[in-house]
Design an enzyme around this catalytic site. Sequence first.
Site, PDB file in Angstrom:
ATOM      1  N   LYS A 129       0.833  -1.204   0.000  1.00 43.88           N
ATOM      2  CA  LYS A 129       0.000   0.000   0.000  1.00 43.88           C
ATOM      3  C   LYS A 129       0.872   1.261   0.000  1.00 43.88           C
ATOM      4  O   LYS A 129       0.584   2.236  -0.691  1.00 43.88           O
ATOM      5  CB  LYS A 129      -0.922   0.020   1.226  1.00 43.88           C
ATOM      6  CG  LYS A 129      -1.807  -1.208   1.411  1.00 43.88           C
ATOM      7  CD  LYS A 129      -2.986  -1.220   0.462  1.00 43.88           C
ATOM      8  CE  LYS A 129      -4.017  -2.277   0.821  1.00 43.88           C
ATOM      9  NZ  LYS A 129      -3.553  -3.671   0.755  1.00 43.88           N
ATOM     10  N   LYS A 164      -8.823   1.582   3.913  1.00 41.86           N
ATOM     11  CA  LYS A 164      -8.313   0.212   3.910  1.00 41.86           C
ATOM     12  C   LYS A 164      -7.141   0.050   4.866  1.00 41.86           C
ATOM     13  O   LYS A 164      -6.373   0.990   5.089  1.00 41.86           O
ATOM     14  CB  LYS A 164      -7.933  -0.223   2.496  1.00 41.86           C
ATOM     15  CG  LYS A 164      -7.011   0.688   1.716  1.00 41.86           C
ATOM     16  CD  LYS A 164      -6.929   0.201   0.267  1.00 41.86           C
ATOM     17  CE  LYS A 164      -6.091   1.108  -0.596  1.00 41.86           C
ATOM     18  NZ  LYS A 164      -6.116   0.745  -2.020  1.00 41.86           N
ATOM     19  N   ARG A 214      -4.803  -4.643 -13.150  1.00 47.18           N
ATOM     20  CA  ARG A 214      -3.518  -5.193 -12.695  1.00 47.18           C
ATOM     21  C   ARG A 214      -2.565  -5.180 -13.882  1.00 47.18           C
ATOM     22  O   ARG A 214      -2.793  -5.861 -14.883  1.00 47.18           O
ATOM     23  CB  ARG A 214      -3.714  -6.611 -12.174  1.00 47.18           C
ATOM     24  CG  ARG A 214      -2.427  -7.440 -12.000  1.00 47.18           C
ATOM     25  CD  ARG A 214      -1.410  -6.813 -11.042  1.00 47.18           C
ATOM     26  NE  ARG A 214      -1.947  -6.552  -9.723  1.00 47.18           N
ATOM     27  CZ  ARG A 214      -2.064  -7.471  -8.765  1.00 47.18           C
ATOM     28  NH1 ARG A 214      -1.684  -8.708  -8.984  1.00 47.18           N
ATOM     29  NH2 ARG A 214      -2.556  -7.139  -7.588  1.00 47.18           N
ATOM     30  N   ARG A 229     -10.103  -5.946 -13.246  1.00 44.22           N
ATOM     31  CA  ARG A 229     -10.948  -6.737 -12.331  1.00 44.22           C
ATOM     32  C   ARG A 229     -12.166  -5.894 -11.983  1.00 44.22           C
ATOM     33  O   ARG A 229     -12.057  -4.889 -11.275  1.00 44.22           O
ATOM     34  CB  ARG A 229     -10.122  -7.136 -11.114  1.00 44.22           C
ATOM     35  CG  ARG A 229      -8.935  -8.039 -11.517  1.00 44.22           C
ATOM     36  CD  ARG A 229      -7.823  -8.055 -10.514  1.00 44.22           C
ATOM     37  NE  ARG A 229      -7.232  -6.733 -10.325  1.00 44.22           N
ATOM     38  CZ  ARG A 229      -6.354  -6.455  -9.367  1.00 44.22           C
ATOM     39  NH1 ARG A 229      -5.955  -7.398  -8.549  1.00 44.22           N
ATOM     40  NH2 ARG A 229      -5.876  -5.240  -9.249  1.00 44.22           N
ATOM     41  N   ARG A 237     -15.552  -3.655  -4.521  1.00 44.81           N
ATOM     42  CA  ARG A 237     -14.182  -4.155  -4.723  1.00 44.81           C
ATOM     43  C   ARG A 237     -14.101  -4.965  -6.009  1.00 44.81           C
ATOM     44  O   ARG A 237     -14.957  -5.788  -6.296  1.00 44.81           O
ATOM     45  CB  ARG A 237     -13.766  -5.042  -3.543  1.00 44.81           C
ATOM     46  CG  ARG A 237     -13.795  -4.314  -2.212  1.00 44.81           C
ATOM     47  CD  ARG A 237     -13.665  -5.274  -1.039  1.00 44.81           C
ATOM     48  NE  ARG A 237     -14.757  -6.237  -1.005  1.00 44.81           N
ATOM     49  CZ  ARG A 237     -14.821  -7.279  -0.179  1.00 44.81           C
ATOM     50  NH1 ARG A 237     -13.823  -7.475   0.684  1.00 44.81           N
ATOM     51  NH2 ARG A 237     -15.836  -8.113  -0.205  1.00 44.81           N
ATOM     52  N   ASP A 277      -1.502  -1.696  -9.491  1.00 40.26           N
ATOM     53  CA  ASP A 277      -2.957  -1.601  -9.522  1.00 40.26           C
ATOM     54  C   ASP A 277      -3.335  -0.177  -9.899  1.00 40.26           C
ATOM     55  O   ASP A 277      -2.920   0.780  -9.233  1.00 40.26           O
ATOM     56  CB  ASP A 277      -3.557  -1.971  -8.163  1.00 40.26           C
ATOM     57  CG  ASP A 277      -3.458  -3.466  -7.889  1.00 40.26           C
ATOM     58  OD1 ASP A 277      -3.095  -4.209  -8.815  1.00 40.26           O
ATOM     59  OD2 ASP A 277      -3.733  -3.881  -6.750  1.00 40.26           O
ATOM     60  N   GLU A 285      -1.892   0.981  -5.837  1.00 40.63           N
ATOM     61  CA  GLU A 285      -1.132   0.002  -5.061  1.00 40.63           C
ATOM     62  C   GLU A 285      -0.003  -0.551  -5.927  1.00 40.63           C
ATOM     63  O   GLU A 285      -0.117  -0.601  -7.148  1.00 40.63           O
ATOM     64  CB  GLU A 285      -2.071  -1.147  -4.656  1.00 40.63           C
ATOM     65  CG  GLU A 285      -1.717  -1.818  -3.368  1.00 40.63           C
ATOM     66  CD  GLU A 285      -2.861  -2.699  -2.844  1.00 40.63           C
ATOM     67  OE1 GLU A 285      -2.633  -3.913  -2.709  1.00 40.63           O
ATOM     68  OE2 GLU A 285      -3.974  -2.177  -2.573  1.00 40.63           O
ATOM     69  N   ASN A 287       2.084  -4.075  -6.003  1.00 41.86           N
ATOM     70  CA  ASN A 287       2.191  -5.414  -5.425  1.00 41.86           C
ATOM     71  C   ASN A 287       3.567  -5.997  -5.718  1.00 41.86           C
ATOM     72  O   ASN A 287       3.971  -6.080  -6.878  1.00 41.86           O
ATOM     73  CB  ASN A 287       1.113  -6.326  -6.016  1.00 41.86           C
ATOM     74  CG  ASN A 287      -0.282  -5.895  -5.566  1.00 41.86           C
ATOM     75  OD1 ASN A 287      -0.784  -6.369  -4.566  1.00 41.86           O
ATOM     76  ND2 ASN A 287      -0.875  -4.967  -6.294  1.00 41.86           N
TER      77      ASN A 287
END
Length: 321
Positions: A129, A164, A214, A229, A237, A277, A285, A287
């Site tokens: 994050k 979050k 992504r 997504r 979400r 993201d 974000e 990852n």
Amino acid sequence: MKLLFVADALESFKIYKDTTFAMMREAVNRGHSLSACEPKDLMWQRGQPVTAYVRDITLTGDPHHWFSAVQTAPHERPQALKDFDAVVMRKDPPFDSEYVYTTHLLEQAQREGAKVFNHPRALRDHPEKLAILEWPQFTGPTLVTRDAQDIKRFHAEHRDIILKPLDGMGGMGIFRVKEDGLNLGSIIETLNQGGAQTVMVQQFLPAIAQGDKRILVIDGQVVPYCLARIPQGNEVRGNLAAGGKGVAQALSPRDLEIAQTIGPVLAQRGLLLIGLDVIGDCLTEINVTSPTCFQEITAQTGFDVAAMFLQALEAAHVRSH
């Protein structure tokens, strides 16, 4: 190459979508041998290298019993990590203290000569994050704080927000609070634990309706397709783990700009594989622990992401000699 995957329990893999499985399958296709362990199997003792109780595995092609292991007892084969050609760290979050301890053991293995991907220190230095803080030019309005008053002020300013926890994955613990502020106080208490836990708050991005994209970057090179997504029903979400629908699509110019700016920088720091993201035009974000979506992108576009990854892993192995 002899490859060691440090991952979650093999028995927990859903191989029809699992990215680590896609890596393993491609590795076997290229003639490499596979071993696997979990973080709990790692050990260091003074005077000895970092070892792990590993299982040497072969892929069976049977979707129900997808691997067979030479070792049956858990303590049958202690193996020094430096004896493998590459150690691929694929443990899913939570990024908790145990995860951090694992990176320290992997870093010691590196000092002894092990080749670990992603680099253990880089994993620690880029919590998923918070890694976006370095690139504010690509993010939407974002706040990181423990303080309830800060969050309320941010809500008053932006009116529609997402809250979050910093250590969640798969969409866990994500809340949306709209203009009416309904339940804001209660949500803050749940997430910040009375000021003990840091929370990330972001302006709600309506572009989530088109999907949480992504974008994968492998050794600084951008995979030409992303997986959008898309939230389903009344879900906010897009995460696949939260029921989102994955739709592969070509990158937009903005997606490419973000990926080509960040990707090479993080590759230099030892992050062979990252997943960005992006919602609309905003980075949300980065990852680094175990980015996924290889199988979905490949199935829908024909672009072989696992082959691109293994090629990069082979090249990194050659460079390290």
